[in-house]
Write an enzyme that holds these catalytic residues in place. Structure first.
Site, PDB file in Angstrom:
ATOM      1  N   ASP A   1      60.721 -78.415 -39.836  1.00  0.00           N
ATOM      2  CA  ASP A   1      61.923 -77.640 -39.093  1.00  0.00           C
ATOM      3  C   ASP A   1      62.664 -77.042 -40.552  1.00  0.00           C
ATOM      4  OD1 ASP A   1      64.173 -76.633 -37.843  1.00  0.00           O
ATOM      5  OD2 ASP A   1      64.514 -78.337 -36.763  1.00  0.00           O
TER       6      ASP A   1
ATOM      7  N   LYS B   1      68.370 -69.930 -38.276  1.00  0.00           N
ATOM      8  CA  LYS B   1      69.557 -69.680 -39.049  1.00  0.00           C
ATOM      9  C   LYS B   1      69.731 -68.321 -40.069  1.00  0.00           C
ATOM     10  CE  LYS B   1      72.058 -73.684 -37.631  1.00  0.00           C
ATOM     11  NZ  LYS B   1      70.982 -75.003 -37.400  1.00  0.00           N
TER      12      LYS B   1
ATOM     13  N   TYR C   1      67.949 -83.686 -36.935  1.00  0.00           N
ATOM     14  CA  TYR C   1      68.689 -82.919 -36.032  1.00  0.00           C
ATOM     15  C   TYR C   1      67.662 -81.819 -35.844  1.00  0.00           C
ATOM     16  CZ  TYR C   1      71.597 -79.620 -33.549  1.00  0.00           C
ATOM     17  OH  TYR C   1      72.048 -78.834 -32.490  1.00  0.00           O
TER      18      TYR C   1
ATOM     19  N   TYR D   1      80.361 -78.686 -28.463  1.00  0.00           N
ATOM     20  CA  TYR D   1      80.816 -80.271 -29.110  1.00  0.00           C
ATOM     21  C   TYR D   1      82.170 -80.572 -29.024  1.00  0.00           C
ATOM     22  CZ  TYR D   1      76.148 -79.606 -31.249  1.00  0.00           C
ATOM     23  OH  TYR D   1      75.059 -79.318 -31.642  1.00  0.00           O
TER      24      TYR D   1
HETATM   25  C1  LIG Z   1      70.761 -75.386 -36.083  1.00  0.00           C
HETATM   26  C2  LIG Z   1      69.335 -76.239 -36.307  1.00  0.00           C
HETATM   27  C3  LIG Z   1      68.544 -76.198 -34.772  1.00  0.00           C
HETATM   28  C4  LIG Z   1      68.901 -75.618 -33.677  1.00  0.00           C
HETATM   29  O1  LIG Z   1      68.946 -74.397 -33.565  1.00  0.00           O
HETATM   30  P1  LIG Z   1      70.036 -73.514 -32.559  1.00  0.00           P
HETATM   31  O2  LIG Z   1      69.637 -72.298 -33.046  1.00  0.00           O
HETATM   32  O3  LIG Z   1      71.523 -74.186 -32.605  1.00  0.00           O
HETATM   33  O4  LIG Z   1      69.338 -74.150 -31.300  1.00  0.00           O
HETATM   34  C5  LIG Z   1      67.389 -77.038 -35.347  1.00  0.00           C
HETATM   35  N1  LIG Z   1      66.875 -77.597 -36.421  1.00  0.00           N
HETATM   36  C6  LIG Z   1      67.725 -77.455 -37.280  1.00  0.00           C
HETATM   37  C7  LIG Z   1      67.224 -78.149 -38.469  1.00  0.00           C
HETATM   38  C8  LIG Z   1      69.029 -76.931 -37.325  1.00  0.00           C
HETATM   39  O5  LIG Z   1      69.729 -76.906 -38.589  1.00  0.00           O
END
Ligand SMILES: *Cc1c(COP(=O)(O)O)cnc(C)c1O
Length: 422
Positions: A242, A271, A148, A20
Site C-alpha cells: 500500500d 494521495k 492503516y 474523525y
Molecule cells: C490515506 C491512506 C489510505 C486511504 O485513502 P483514502 O483516500 O483516505 O481512502 C490507505 N492507505 C494508506 C497507506 C493511506 O495513507
C-alpha cells in the site's frame, strides 16, 4: 458553540459532519479562502505555512500552474465519460506511464477514486486470484499492527486492531490475521510459523512499505520488505504494498519499494497521484496476477467498476503531476528536505517529553511520550503561523517537495519552540 466567521461557515456548520470528530466538542475549522505554494490563506487575512500538504497529497505545493492548465483544458474538452465501452486519452496515457514508472512487471492499472477503495480492489484481486487458480478458502489478509489502509469496512479490518476500532464493529468486519512486522530474526521466525499454520486461509500479505503513516509514522528497514517477499513466495500468498502514502517520492525514492529492491504483486497508489487536486487512486497488478484473470470463463473476470472510474479530470491532473516529476527536480528536493529535517529536528530530541526524532525523505517526526491536550497544541501551532497537525503522540511534517529552505525552517522552528514551551 456557534462559530464566528464567514456566513457560509456559520450556516454550513450546522450541517456538515467532520472527519474523525466528536462533533459535540469539535473545534470550528479555520475558514480558508485561498492557497498558493505552501501557504494557506485564512478568511481573516492570516497566512499559515503548511507542514502537512493536505493529508500528504499536495506534493508540488498548491495551485501549481501546470496542473491547473491541464485540468482546465480537460474540463473544456471532456470532463468525464463512462469507462465502460468508451475510451479517452488521459486514463490510458496515465496507465501506460504508471506501468513504465513502477518497477518489475507491475503493469496493469485499475483506477478508482479513493485510497480505501484502491485497497479494497487489491484485496478483491488477491482473493479472486486464488479462486481463479482453484484455491478455496484463501479469503483472509495478513496485515500488521500499526498499519492503516483506509476507513471502509474491508480496509478497517486490515488496520491496526486498536486504532481501527475492530472491537466496535465486531460482527461486521471480516476477520483477518494481524501480526507484528518481522523486524528481526525472531520476528521473521514467528511470522513464518504463523504462515505455516494459517497460510491456507490467507490470500495476501498487505503492508505499507517503509513507513506506516496514519498508524503513527512508524518506520521499518527495507530488509523487512525483503523478508515479506520471501515469506510470500514460500507460502504461496500474494504481496500487496500500500504505497498510498509512500508513493511519489515521499520516502526519497519514487516508490518506497524501490529502496528495498522488492516488487510486490499488487501496489496501491493515491494521495500524491494528482498532486492534491482531485480524488483518484489506482491498484496496479503484476503481469502474473493479471494473467490469473485471463480466461475464457466470464466468472474469472474482476467484477468491479466505480461510476467515476478513470475520471478524465483526475487523470489529467495525474498526468500533469507525472510531467512535474519529469521536468522539475522533485527527488533532489526531497533529499534536500530530508537533510534539513534531520538537521533542524534533531535538537528536539533533548526537549522534555520527547521520545524519538526520526526522518525519512520528506517525512519528519517528533514522537512524544504523550500529548495531553491535542486541541491546545494544534491551536499553538496556528498561533505560530504554521499548519501542523499532531495526532496521538506525534508531531510531524510532510511538506510539499517544493517548500523553500526558509519556509521549512519556519516549520521546524515552530515545532522546537512550541514543544520547548512544554
Ligand atoms: C490515506 C491512506 C489510505 C486511504 O485513502 P483514502 O483516500 O483516505 O481512502 C490507505 N492507505 C494508506 C497507506 C493511506 O495513507
Amino acid at each position: 458553540m456557534p462559530p464566528e466567521g464567514p456566513a457560509w461557515l456559520d450556516q454550513g456548520w450546522l450541517h456538515v459532519w467532520l472527519p474523525y470528530a466528536q462533533m459535540k466538542h469539535a473545534a470550528v475549522p479555520l475558514p480558508v479562502v485561498a492557497t498558493e505554494g505552501v501557504r494557506i490563506r485564512l478568511a481573516d487575512g492570516r497566512e499559515l505555512i503548511d507542514g502537512i500538504a493536505s493529508w500528504w497529497t499536495a506534493c508540488h505545493g498548491y495551485n501549481h500552474p501546470h496542473i491547473r492548465q491541464a485540468v482546465e483544458r480537460q474540463l473544456a474538452a471532456l470532463p468525464h465519460v463512462m469507462f465502460g465501452g468508451l475510451a479517452h486519452e488521459q486514463p490510458y496515457r496515465l496507465a501506460a506511464r504508471l506501468a513504465a514508472l513502477l518497477p518489475g512487471d507491475l503493469d496493469r492499472v485499475f483506477f478508482t477514486e479513493s485510497g480505501s477503495v484502491a485497497v479494497e480492489v487489491a484485496i478483491k484481486m488477491a482473493v479472486q486470484y486464488g479462486l481463479n487458480r482453484g484455491l478455496r478458502g484463501r479469503s483472509k489478509v495478513l496485515a500488521f499492527r500499526g498499519g492503516y489502509h483506509g476507513d471502509t469496512i474491508a480496509t478497517m479490518a486490515v488496520c491496526d486492531p486498536e486504532e481501527g476500532m475492530h472491537s466496535h464493529f465486531g460482527g461486521l468486519l471480516p476477520e483477518n490475521v494481524i501480526a507484528d512486522l518481522p523486524r528481526d530474526a525472531a520476528g521473521l521466525a514467528a511470522l513464518d510459523a504463523l504462515l505455516q499454520r494459517r497460510g491456507p486461509e490467507i490470500a495476501a500479505i498487505l503492508v505499507e512499505p517503509l513507513v506506516q503513516g496514519a498508524g503513527g509514522m512508524l518506520f521499518h528497514e527495507p530488509e523487512v520488505l525483503r523478508r515479506l517477499r520471501d515469506l510470500a513466495e514460500r507460502h504461496d500468498v500474494l504481496l500487496i504494498f500500500d504505497e498510498i502514502f509512500t508513493g511519489f517520492g515521499r520516502t526519497g525514492s519514487m516508490f518506497a519499494c524501490q529502496q528495498a529492491g522488492v516488487v510486490p504483486d499488487i501496489l496501491t497508489l493515491s494521495k500524491g497521484l494528482t498532486g492534491g487536486t482531485l480524488p483518484l487512486a489506482a491498484t496496479v497488478a503484476s503481469a502474473s496476477v493479471f494473467e490469473g484473470f485471463w480466461s475464457d470463463d466470464p466468472g474469472h473476470a474482476l467484477m468491479h467498476g466505480p461510476t467515476y472510474m478513470g475520471t478524465a479530470l483526475g487523470c489529467a491532473a495525474a498526468n500533469a503531476t507525472l510531467d512535474l516529476f519529469e521536468t522539475e527536480p522533485r527527488l533532489q528536493q526531497v533529499a534536500a528536505i530530508e537533510a534539513q529535517l534531520k538537521r533542524e529536528l534533531e535538537p528536539c530530541r533533548t526537549l522534555p517529553g520527547v521520545r524519538d526524532v526520526r526522518v525519512l525523505g520528506a517525512i519528519g517526526v517528533v514522537e512524544l511520550e504523550a500529548i495531553r491536550d491535542l486541541a491546545a497544541l494544534k491551536r499553538r501551532f496556528v498561533a505560530a503561523g504554521v499548519w501542523v497537525r499532531p495526532f496521538r503522540n506525534i508531531v510531524y511534517l510532510t511538506p510539499a517537495f517544493t517548500i523553500a529552505l526558509d519556509e521549512l525552517s519556519v516549520l521546524t522552528g515552530a515545532i522546537a519552540t512550541v514543544l520547548g514551551e512544554g
